[in-house]
Design a protein around this motif. Sequence first.
Motif, PDB file in Angstrom:
ATOM      1  N   THR A  55       0.818  -1.215   0.000  1.00 14.58           N
ATOM      2  CA  THR A  55       0.000   0.000   0.000  1.00 14.58           C
ATOM      3  C   THR A  55       0.850   1.261   0.000  1.00 14.58           C
ATOM      4  OG1 THR A  55      -0.124  -0.073   2.423  1.00 14.58           O
ATOM      5  CG2 THR A  55      -1.900  -1.154   1.201  1.00 14.58           C
ATOM      6  N   ARG A  56       2.132   1.115  -0.354  1.00 12.65           N
ATOM      7  CA  ARG A  56       3.041   2.258  -0.306  1.00 12.65           C
ATOM      8  C   ARG A  56       3.845   2.356  -1.595  1.00 12.65           C
ATOM      9  NH1 ARG A  56       3.099  -0.311   4.652  1.00 12.65           N
ATOM     10  NH2 ARG A  56       2.756   1.008   6.511  1.00 12.65           N
ATOM     11  N   THR A  57       4.172   3.580  -1.970  1.00 11.03           N
ATOM     12  CA  THR A  57       5.058   3.792  -3.114  1.00 11.03           C
ATOM     13  C   THR A  57       6.511   3.705  -2.675  1.00 11.03           C
ATOM     14  OG1 THR A  57       3.436   5.243  -4.146  1.00 11.03           O
ATOM     15  CG2 THR A  57       5.687   5.365  -4.979  1.00 11.03           C
ATOM     16  N   PHE A  58       6.818   4.265  -1.509  1.00 14.99           N
ATOM     17  CA  PHE A  58       8.179   4.252  -0.967  1.00 14.99           C
ATOM     18  C   PHE A  58       8.165   3.685   0.449  1.00 14.99           C
ATOM     19  CE2 PHE A  58       8.134   7.806  -4.062  1.00 14.99           C
ATOM     20  CZ  PHE A  58       9.078   7.288  -4.958  1.00 14.99           C
ATOM     21  N   LEU A  59       9.321   3.398   0.978  1.00 12.66           N
ATOM     22  CA  LEU A  59       9.406   2.721   2.275  1.00 12.66           C
ATOM     23  C   LEU A  59       8.926   3.584   3.428  1.00 12.66           C
ATOM     24  CD1 LEU A  59      12.851   0.894   1.854  1.00 12.66           C
ATOM     25  CD2 LEU A  59      10.562  -0.108   1.745  1.00 12.66           C
ATOM     26  N   VAL A  60       9.272   4.871   3.412  1.00 16.13           N
ATOM     27  CA  VAL A  60       8.879   5.785   4.481  1.00 16.13           C
ATOM     28  C   VAL A  60       8.312   7.058   3.840  1.00 16.13           C
ATOM     29  CG1 VAL A  60       9.626   7.115   6.493  1.00 16.13           C
ATOM     30  CG2 VAL A  60      10.672   4.891   6.023  1.00 16.13           C
ATOM     31  N   GLY A  61       7.093   7.384   4.159  1.00 14.60           N
ATOM     32  CA  GLY A  61       6.523   8.602   3.600  1.00 14.60           C
ATOM     33  C   GLY A  61       6.119   8.470   2.150  1.00 14.60           C
ATOM     34  N   GLU A  62       5.929   9.612   1.501  1.00 18.45           N
ATOM     35  CA  GLU A  62       5.404   9.644   0.147  1.00 18.45           C
ATOM     36  C   GLU A  62       6.449   9.975  -0.912  1.00 18.45           C
ATOM     37  OE1 GLU A  62       2.400   8.612  -0.507  1.00 18.45           O
ATOM     38  OE2 GLU A  62       2.115   8.285   1.647  1.00 18.45           O
ATOM     39  N   ARG A  63       7.704  10.045  -0.515  1.00 22.45           N
ATOM     40  CA  ARG A  63       8.748  10.284  -1.513  1.00 22.45           C
ATOM     41  C   ARG A  63      10.033   9.591  -1.075  1.00 22.45           C
ATOM     42  NH1 ARG A  63       9.995  16.769  -0.864  1.00 22.45           N
ATOM     43  NH2 ARG A  63      10.330  16.811   1.388  1.00 22.45           N
ATOM     44  N   VAL A  64      11.010   9.591  -1.946  1.00 21.98           N
ATOM     45  CA  VAL A  64      12.263   8.887  -1.675  1.00 21.98           C
ATOM     46  C   VAL A  64      12.921   9.426  -0.405  1.00 21.98           C
ATOM     47  CG1 VAL A  64      14.628   8.541  -2.487  1.00 21.98           C
ATOM     48  CG2 VAL A  64      12.728   8.237  -4.064  1.00 21.98           C
ATOM     49  N   SER A  65      13.357   8.516   0.442  1.00 19.87           N
ATOM     50  CA  SER A  65      14.111   8.868   1.649  1.00 19.87           C
ATOM     51  C   SER A  65      15.408   8.065   1.657  1.00 19.87           C
ATOM     52  CB  SER A  65      13.300   8.555   2.910  1.00 19.87           C
ATOM     53  OG  SER A  65      13.188   7.151   3.093  1.00 19.87           O
ATOM     54  N   LEU A  66      16.211   8.303   2.666  1.00 16.64           N
ATOM     55  CA  LEU A  66      17.469   7.551   2.809  1.00 16.64           C
ATOM     56  C   LEU A  66      17.184   6.058   2.965  1.00 16.64           C
ATOM     57  CD1 LEU A  66      20.515   7.813   2.927  1.00 16.64           C
ATOM     58  CD2 LEU A  66      20.338   8.224   5.396  1.00 16.64           C
ATOM     59  N   ALA A  67      15.997   5.715   3.449  1.00 15.11           N
ATOM     60  CA  ALA A  67      15.614   4.304   3.561  1.00 15.11           C
ATOM     61  C   ALA A  67      15.583   3.653   2.185  1.00 15.11           C
ATOM     62  CB  ALA A  67      14.242   4.200   4.236  1.00 15.11           C
ATOM     63  N   ASP A  68      14.938   4.307   1.218  1.00 11.80           N
ATOM     64  CA  ASP A  68      14.867   3.757  -0.144  1.00 11.80           C
ATOM     65  C   ASP A  68      16.247   3.679  -0.782  1.00 11.80           C
ATOM     66  OD1 ASP A  68      11.814   3.745  -0.548  1.00 11.80           O
ATOM     67  OD2 ASP A  68      12.207   5.790   0.107  1.00 11.80           O
ATOM     68  N   ILE A  69      17.053   4.705  -0.556  1.00  9.67           N
ATOM     69  CA  ILE A  69      18.401   4.719  -1.139  1.00  9.67           C
ATOM     70  C   ILE A  69      19.225   3.560  -0.607  1.00  9.67           C
ATOM     71  CG2 ILE A  69      20.557   6.028  -1.281  1.00  9.67           C
ATOM     72  CD1 ILE A  69      18.830   8.602  -1.155  1.00  9.67           C
ATOM     73  N   SER A  70      19.213   3.357   0.709  1.00 11.22           N
ATOM     74  CA  SER A  70      20.027   2.299   1.321  1.00 11.22           C
ATOM     75  C   SER A  70      19.562   0.916   0.900  1.00 11.22           C
ATOM     76  CB  SER A  70      19.983   2.416   2.851  1.00 11.22           C
ATOM     77  OG  SER A  70      20.583   3.610   3.281  1.00 11.22           O
ATOM     78  N   VAL A  71      18.249   0.683   0.964  1.00  4.09           N
ATOM     79  CA  VAL A  71      17.728  -0.647   0.644  1.00  4.09           C
ATOM     80  C   VAL A  71      17.879  -0.942  -0.846  1.00  4.09           C
ATOM     81  CG1 VAL A  71      15.688  -2.120   0.650  1.00  4.09           C
ATOM     82  CG2 VAL A  71      16.153  -0.632   2.606  1.00  4.09           C
ATOM     83  N   ALA A  72      17.558   0.010  -1.695  1.00  4.00           N
ATOM     84  CA  ALA A  72      17.675  -0.218  -3.144  1.00  4.00           C
ATOM     85  C   ALA A  72      19.123  -0.482  -3.545  1.00  4.00           C
ATOM     86  CB  ALA A  72      17.117   0.982  -3.911  1.00  4.00           C
ATOM     87  N   CYS A  73      20.044   0.295  -2.987  1.00  2.30           N
ATOM     88  CA  CYS A  73      21.458   0.105  -3.349  1.00  2.30           C
ATOM     89  C   CYS A  73      21.981  -1.241  -2.858  1.00  2.30           C
ATOM     90  CB  CYS A  73      22.298   1.246  -2.788  1.00  2.30           C
ATOM     91  SG  CYS A  73      22.082   2.802  -3.676  1.00  2.30           S
TER      92      CYS A  73
END
Length: 400
Positions: free
Chosen positions: A103-121
Amino acid sequence: AQYSGARLKVLHVPAFQGDDGFCLFESNAIAHYLSNEALRGSSPQTQSQVLQWVSFADAEIIPPASTWVFPTLGIMQFNKQATEQAKEEVKKVLSVLNHHLNTRTFLVGERVSLADISVACSMIWLFKQVLEPSFRQPFPNVTRWFQTCVNQPQFKTVLGEVKLCDKMAQFDPKKFSDMQPKKDTPPKKDTPPKKEKAGKEAGKPQEKKDKKKKEEKEAAPAEEEMDECEAALASEPKTKDPFAHLPKSAFVMDEFKRKYSNEDTLTVAVPHFWEHFDKEGYSIWYGEYKFPEELTMTFMSCNLIMGMFQRLDKLRKNGFASVILFGGNNDSSISGIWIFRGQDLAFTLSDDWQIDYESYAWRKLDPDSDETKTMVKEYFAWEGEFKHVGKPFSQGKCFK
């Protein structure tokens, strides 16, 4: 830095130095420092959620991803049992992410965060090397999220195009062999170029020298056949061989390790071990880390174990260990089964091996007892009840 607007000059060194002289090491700390509020989180709650996923990447994604992917890149030896377990751990990781992203586009909140950067990388090489379409098919939310991230302009500026693999990469023994450091003799210092006008006859003395060198090389091929462990031991004076005082044993450690690495543990490796084990020439020990209260993040505990293994590299020909980290963050323990040549703890035989061993409580096991046979089976196979441990294995990580 692409997202926050921080100006960064990359020198390919895993450390950071600011214009004001402020220094940092460790990629997560550097990424946090270079981030802005939008990336780190604007409230204590979102900041904690970002930290949660950054830690998840380090502790839960990178270890199994490395175990599975590194052999396909030729930078680590293949271990069938470890790879199969890594695949299962990756499936668990993908399941967690897939459920969270339902139910989410990104891991935390509605836009890219450091969480998405770390996990994706942390997952780039999984998607590029081994997550073929059939493997990622049950996890569509993860694939959608990953592609959304890596196609952001800020990602593409750093990573370029990230193409998802079409076929799961496999271990290539030749590629692995080619990637290993060559043990050739160091090249000689530069010498002045020969004068071409010397003519045809001038080449004859050199031809004789080349022939002599070739004959000498063919006469002593064994030196190039040595692996790193043998070469290291051979480079020391013979009197310093820690096992020189022991008689030869009929138990061939390398043969057992090949069975353990390449064939089924329970049906092949364990029976082979007990069929050939020499209880007069080798001993079995149980080692347990004495300070579990000091174990915090699991990735740090993994580094603790792997650091010890690396410092014991010269022991490989005469020892074997299967060590497990049980539990999770801030509630874990380390223990394992160790096989040594001789009847004493091998660590005491060399000053180079004594850095870590005193942090463990050691108990010599009776190879004829049912308890020992059960423990060997469980620690070798990385499955079982582990009644003496008291922490769940379901969250454990294994090393050998």
